[in-house]
Design a protein around this motif. Structure first.
Motif, PDB file in Angstrom:
ATOM      1  N   LYS A   1      41.350  44.825 -42.850  1.00 21.86           N
ATOM      2  CA  LYS A   1      39.950  44.492 -43.724  1.00 21.86           C
ATOM      3  C   LYS A   1      39.905  42.887 -43.862  1.00 21.86           C
ATOM      4  CE  LYS A   1      38.747  48.857 -43.567  1.00 21.86           C
ATOM      5  NZ  LYS A   1      37.711  49.455 -42.663  1.00 21.86           N
ATOM      6  N   ALA A   2      41.047  42.228 -43.355  1.00 17.88           N
ATOM      7  CA  ALA A   2      40.980  40.738 -43.837  1.00 17.88           C
ATOM      8  C   ALA A   2      39.958  40.200 -43.186  1.00 17.88           C
ATOM      9  CB  ALA A   2      42.258  40.134 -43.020  1.00 17.88           C
ATOM     10  N   ARG A   3      38.915  40.498 -42.375  1.00 19.51           N
ATOM     11  CA  ARG A   3      37.721  39.724 -42.175  1.00 19.51           C
ATOM     12  C   ARG A   3      36.699  39.887 -43.381  1.00 19.51           C
ATOM     13  NH1 ARG A   3      33.813  44.054 -40.128  1.00 19.51           N
ATOM     14  NH2 ARG A   3      32.532  42.221 -39.217  1.00 19.51           N
ATOM     15  N   PHE A   4      36.855  40.822 -44.346  1.00 17.68           N
ATOM     16  CA  PHE A   4      36.087  40.815 -45.474  1.00 17.68           C
ATOM     17  C   PHE A   4      36.431  39.663 -46.575  1.00 17.68           C
ATOM     18  CE2 PHE A   4      35.300  44.879 -43.338  1.00 17.68           C
ATOM     19  CZ  PHE A   4      34.078  45.051 -43.751  1.00 17.68           C
ATOM     20  N   SER A   5      35.483  39.194 -47.044  1.00 18.60           N
ATOM     21  CA  SER A   5      35.827  38.051 -48.151  1.00 18.60           C
ATOM     22  C   SER A   5      36.316  38.356 -49.247  1.00 18.60           C
ATOM     23  CB  SER A   5      34.442  37.153 -48.372  1.00 18.60           C
ATOM     24  OG  SER A   5      33.512  37.892 -48.832  1.00 18.60           O
ATOM     25  N   MET A   6      35.685  39.802 -49.689  1.00 13.84           N
ATOM     26  CA  MET A   6      36.435  40.373 -50.889  1.00 13.84           C
ATOM     27  C   MET A   6      37.542  40.807 -50.771  1.00 13.84           C
ATOM     28  SD  MET A   6      33.413  43.373 -52.171  1.00 13.84           S
ATOM     29  CE  MET A   6      33.558  44.031 -50.429  1.00 13.84           C
ATOM     30  N   ASP A   7      38.591  40.824 -49.710  1.00 12.34           N
ATOM     31  CA  ASP A   7      40.007  41.164 -49.833  1.00 12.34           C
ATOM     32  C   ASP A   7      40.536  39.612 -49.865  1.00 12.34           C
ATOM     33  OD1 ASP A   7      40.019  43.515 -49.049  1.00 12.34           O
ATOM     34  OD2 ASP A   7      41.536  43.286 -47.146  1.00 12.34           O
ATOM     35  N   TRP A   8      39.835  38.620 -49.645  1.00 23.42           N
ATOM     36  CA  TRP A   8      40.356  37.232 -49.772  1.00 23.42           C
ATOM     37  C   TRP A   8      40.231  36.921 -51.604  1.00 23.42           C
ATOM     38  CZ3 TRP A   8      36.342  33.145 -50.080  1.00 23.42           C
ATOM     39  CH2 TRP A   8      36.770  31.799 -50.347  1.00 23.42           C
ATOM     40  N   PHE A   9      39.159  36.989 -52.164  1.00 22.33           N
ATOM     41  CA  PHE A   9      39.036  36.508 -53.354  1.00 22.33           C
ATOM     42  C   PHE A   9      39.352  37.633 -54.573  1.00 22.33           C
ATOM     43  CE2 PHE A   9      34.334  37.247 -52.286  1.00 22.33           C
ATOM     44  CZ  PHE A   9      33.902  38.245 -53.216  1.00 22.33           C
ATOM     45  N   TYR A  10      39.057  39.058 -54.397  1.00 16.78           N
ATOM     46  CA  TYR A  10      39.254  40.012 -55.293  1.00 16.78           C
ATOM     47  C   TYR A  10      40.569  39.919 -56.120  1.00 16.78           C
ATOM     48  CZ  TYR A  10      35.163  43.010 -56.255  1.00 16.78           C
ATOM     49  OH  TYR A  10      34.081  43.454 -56.806  1.00 16.78           O
ATOM     50  N   PRO A  11      41.622  39.928 -55.259  1.00 16.44           N
ATOM     51  CA  PRO A  11      42.723  39.634 -56.301  1.00 16.44           C
ATOM     52  C   PRO A  11      42.926  38.586 -57.213  1.00 16.44           C
ATOM     53  CG  PRO A  11      43.282  40.312 -53.943  1.00 16.44           C
ATOM     54  CD  PRO A  11      41.970  39.743 -53.855  1.00 16.44           C
ATOM     55  N   VAL A  12      42.047  37.537 -56.977  1.00 15.48           N
ATOM     56  CA  VAL A  12      41.901  36.323 -57.864  1.00 15.48           C
ATOM     57  C   VAL A  12      40.997  36.813 -58.970  1.00 15.48           C
ATOM     58  CG1 VAL A  12      41.516  34.044 -58.384  1.00 15.48           C
ATOM     59  CG2 VAL A  12      42.554  34.893 -56.127  1.00 15.48           C
ATOM     60  N   LEU A  13      39.800  37.454 -58.474  1.00 16.29           N
ATOM     61  CA  LEU A  13      38.584  37.686 -59.307  1.00 16.29           C
ATOM     62  C   LEU A  13      39.161  38.727 -60.548  1.00 16.29           C
ATOM     63  CD1 LEU A  13      35.901  38.109 -60.272  1.00 16.29           C
ATOM     64  CD2 LEU A  13      35.591  39.835 -58.682  1.00 16.29           C
ATOM     65  N   THR A  14      40.172  39.698 -60.208  1.00 15.66           N
ATOM     66  CA  THR A  14      40.548  40.804 -61.129  1.00 15.66           C
ATOM     67  C   THR A  14      41.997  40.352 -61.831  1.00 15.66           C
ATOM     68  OG1 THR A  14      41.649  41.839 -59.130  1.00 15.66           O
ATOM     69  CG2 THR A  14      39.297  42.285 -59.569  1.00 15.66           C
ATOM     70  N   GLY A  15      42.625  39.172 -61.639  1.00 15.40           N
ATOM     71  CA  GLY A  15      43.839  38.647 -62.239  1.00 15.40           C
ATOM     72  C   GLY A  15      45.038  39.153 -61.766  1.00 15.40           C
ATOM     73  N   ALA A  16      45.143  39.847 -60.281  1.00 14.78           N
ATOM     74  CA  ALA A  16      46.521  39.939 -59.754  1.00 14.78           C
ATOM     75  C   ALA A  16      47.207  38.466 -59.438  1.00 14.78           C
ATOM     76  CB  ALA A  16      46.322  40.622 -58.669  1.00 14.78           C
ATOM     77  N   PHE A  17      46.230  37.607 -59.088  1.00  8.78           N
ATOM     78  CA  PHE A  17      46.736  36.179 -58.833  1.00  8.78           C
ATOM     79  C   PHE A  17      46.136  35.182 -59.739  1.00  8.78           C
ATOM     80  CE2 PHE A  17      47.314  38.141 -54.858  1.00  8.78           C
ATOM     81  CZ  PHE A  17      48.646  37.642 -54.386  1.00  8.78           C
ATOM     82  N   THR A  18      47.047  34.410 -60.409  1.00 10.58           N
ATOM     83  CA  THR A  18      46.121  33.341 -61.388  1.00 10.58           C
ATOM     84  C   THR A  18      46.877  31.877 -61.105  1.00 10.58           C
ATOM     85  OG1 THR A  18      48.108  34.002 -62.885  1.00 10.58           O
ATOM     86  CG2 THR A  18      46.103  35.361 -63.140  1.00 10.58           C
ATOM     87  N   GLY A  19      46.228  31.074 -61.942  1.00  7.67           N
ATOM     88  CA  GLY A  19      46.996  29.611 -61.766  1.00  7.67           C
ATOM     89  C   GLY A  19      47.085  29.030 -60.643  1.00  7.67           C
ATOM     90  N   GLU A  20      48.194  28.360 -60.315  1.00  5.28           N
ATOM     91  CA  GLU A  20      48.204  27.737 -58.920  1.00  5.28           C
ATOM     92  C   GLU A  20      48.259  28.762 -57.714  1.00  5.28           C
ATOM     93  OE1 GLU A  20      48.182  24.818 -56.431  1.00  5.28           O
ATOM     94  OE2 GLU A  20      48.201  24.700 -58.415  1.00  5.28           O
ATOM     95  N   ALA A  21      48.873  29.870 -57.673  1.00  2.85           N
ATOM     96  CA  ALA A  21      48.767  31.037 -56.890  1.00  2.85           C
ATOM     97  C   ALA A  21      47.487  31.453 -56.497  1.00  2.85           C
ATOM     98  CB  ALA A  21      49.681  32.215 -57.297  1.00  2.85           C
ATOM     99  N   ALA A  22      46.656  31.498 -57.474  1.00  2.00           N
ATOM    100  CA  ALA A  22      44.924  31.871 -57.228  1.00  2.00           C
ATOM    101  C   ALA A  22      44.605  30.701 -56.634  1.00  2.00           C
ATOM    102  CB  ALA A  22      44.461  32.172 -58.749  1.00  2.00           C
ATOM    103  N   ARG A  23      44.569  29.402 -56.946  1.00  2.00           N
ATOM    104  CA  ARG A  23      44.038  28.436 -56.376  1.00  2.00           C
ATOM    105  C   ARG A  23      44.348  28.214 -54.717  1.00  2.00           C
ATOM    106  NH1 ARG A  23      44.599  26.394 -61.603  1.00  2.00           N
ATOM    107  NH2 ARG A  23      46.636  25.580 -61.243  1.00  2.00           N
ATOM    108  N   ALA A  24      45.550  28.488 -54.663  1.00  3.21           N
ATOM    109  CA  ALA A  24      46.227  28.300 -53.014  1.00  3.21           C
ATOM    110  C   ALA A  24      45.574  29.467 -52.440  1.00  3.21           C
ATOM    111  CB  ALA A  24      47.862  28.293 -53.143  1.00  3.21           C
ATOM    112  N   ARG A  25      45.552  30.597 -53.041  1.00  2.27           N
ATOM    113  CA  ARG A  25      44.801  31.801 -52.230  1.00  2.27           C
ATOM    114  C   ARG A  25      43.421  31.372 -51.794  1.00  2.27           C
ATOM    115  NH1 ARG A  25      46.248  37.283 -51.411  1.00  2.27           N
ATOM    116  NH2 ARG A  25      44.454  38.352 -50.859  1.00  2.27           N
ATOM    117  N   LEU A  26      42.607  30.975 -52.801  1.00  3.41           N
ATOM    118  CA  LEU A  26      41.329  30.586 -52.494  1.00  3.41           C
ATOM    119  C   LEU A  26      40.999  29.284 -51.542  1.00  3.41           C
ATOM    120  CD1 LEU A  26      39.550  31.091 -55.727  1.00  3.41           C
ATOM    121  CD2 LEU A  26      39.663  32.834 -53.977  1.00  3.41           C
ATOM    122  N   GLN A  27      41.963  28.429 -51.647  1.00  9.51           N
ATOM    123  CA  GLN A  27      42.011  27.546 -50.529  1.00  9.51           C
ATOM    124  C   GLN A  27      42.332  27.622 -49.508  1.00  9.51           C
ATOM    125  OE1 GLN A  27      40.561  24.352 -51.452  1.00  9.51           O
ATOM    126  NE2 GLN A  27      40.667  24.006 -49.097  1.00  9.51           N
TER     127      GLN A  27
END
Length: 369
Positions: A215-241
């Motif tokens: 399901k990696a083509r869906f944007s939610m798979d990309w940003f939801y782990p940041v939105l919900t707090g599984a990734f924070t801080g620098e790890a979250a920024r790196a994931r979004l970038q």
């Protein structure tokens, strides 16, 4: 109708004058007498999107209508704590499955209502509903930490997991743990379940999408782990970038999928909150300000826009899209005491000790952040 008053110190440049009032009015216009909130009149209601719209009502101070929405869920909850995938006109519309992220999301909605209203009696009233829902969901967690995405009509697990669904459950578990804490109820097994799920989201990608195409083509798979707090801080920024250029269309918003010329308002709102959670406010404001072009005269927002064809599509104004607009507005402008729900992680101070025996998960160090 009562509207939450914007604090004087905040600017309204992020949204039009009357935005909160008009948006809530649209959701109210679609809510049915039994309390359910379908996608739009004549369509079905599903438990997740119903809660999203109810949270929008709470932001606007429409507590009676929001409480009616939660009462509807309590009244139709199944004996095992779950709900069917969809309901329409007082009947089951989809009895093929019960999805774990749909079931868990009620905890997010109930906690959100309490954060705004401060009504502890509301938590007490709906504690049983939340408890049974969360126990159902955690009953479908595997030894590796991920949670099966659904059970079938006969109650048998559909044995695979979704990143977006599990990330949503992850936030719901945080909310459920907080509800239990306020009520003085110990639920260490919920803490352990959340911790194990966080480990899976952070470091066990092989546990997701095992039996179907990724399901990696869906944007939610990309940003939801940041939105919900599984990734924070620098790890979250790196994931979004990492996948920013795949999903973000300058001047329009966030695509639903990376292979179609279609931006969607709800995904753009959720990305707005994920950006705030990762400390990228400027980017968040740019995306959010551009979304108001898709508001109709009745206060509703069109679901999406196909920019290749310069056309709104589908021609639907979904209540959950309006709910997402209100949640993002609150996150940006601190409209209510629940404004930080999706932009920070907040857990009871004694959570870490309850997670003993589970693989390390650094989110536990962020209690109260």
């Amino acid at each position: 109708m009562s509207e939450t008053v914007l604090p004087p110190k905040k600017s309204t440049s992020l949204f039009p004058v009357g935005f909160v009032r008009d948006s809530a009015a649209y959701i109210l216009s679609q809510q049915l007498p039994d309390g359910s909130i379908p996608w739009f009149k004549g369509h079905y209601a599903d438990p997740w999107d119903h809660v999203e719209a109810a949270m929008g009502l709470a932001i606007a101070g429409e507590f009676g209508a929001a409480e009616k929405a939660y009462r509807w869920l309590a009244d139709i909850q199944l004996p095992d704590g779950s709900w069917w995938a969809a309901y329409k006109d007082g009947a089951i519309d989809n009895g093929e499955r019960r999805e774990t992220n749909f079931v868990a999301y009620v905890a997010t909605g109930v906690w959100h209502y309490f954060l705004i209203s401060g009504d502890k009696g509301f938590l007490q009233q709906y504690w049983s509903m939340v408890e049974r829902a969360i126990d159902f969901v955690l009953g479908l967690q595997t030894e590796y930490g991920e949670i099966h995405w659904a059970v079938d009509a006969g109650g048998q697990p559909k044995e695979d997991a979704l990143i977006t669904g599990c990330a949503s459950v992850f936030k719901s578990l945080e909310c459920a743990i907080n509800i239990a804490s306020v009520l003085g109820v110990a639920r260490p097994e919920w803490v352990r379940g959340r911790t194990a799920l966080g480990v899976a989201l952070q470091s066990k990608p092989e546990r997701f999408d095992r039996t179907w195409e990724s399901k990696a083509r869906f944007s939610m798979d990309w940003f939801y782990p940041v939105l919900t707090g599984a990734f924070t801080g620098e790890a979250a920024r790196a994931r979004l970038q990492q996948r920013w250029d795949e999903f973000v269309v300058a001047g329009l918003g966030c695509r639903c999928v990376n292979d179609e010329p279609w931006v969607t308002v709800a995904e753009s709102c959720e990305l707005t909150m994920a950006l705030l959670a990762s400390g990228q406010r400027a980017r968040a404001e740019i995306i959010y300000r551009g979304l108001h072009r898709w508001q109709d005269s009745d206060g509703g927002y069109w679901t999406g826009y196909v920019y290749r064809d310069q056309a709104v599509w589908p021609e639907e104004k979904t209540t959950w899209t309006v709910g997402a607009m209100l949640l993002a507005a609150d996150a940006l402008a601190d409209l209510t005491p629940a404004s930080g729900l999706f932009t920070s992680v907040c857990l009871p101070s004694d959570t870490a000790k309850d997670a003993q025996g589970v693989d390390s998960f650094d989110q536990l160090e962020l209690s109260g952040s």
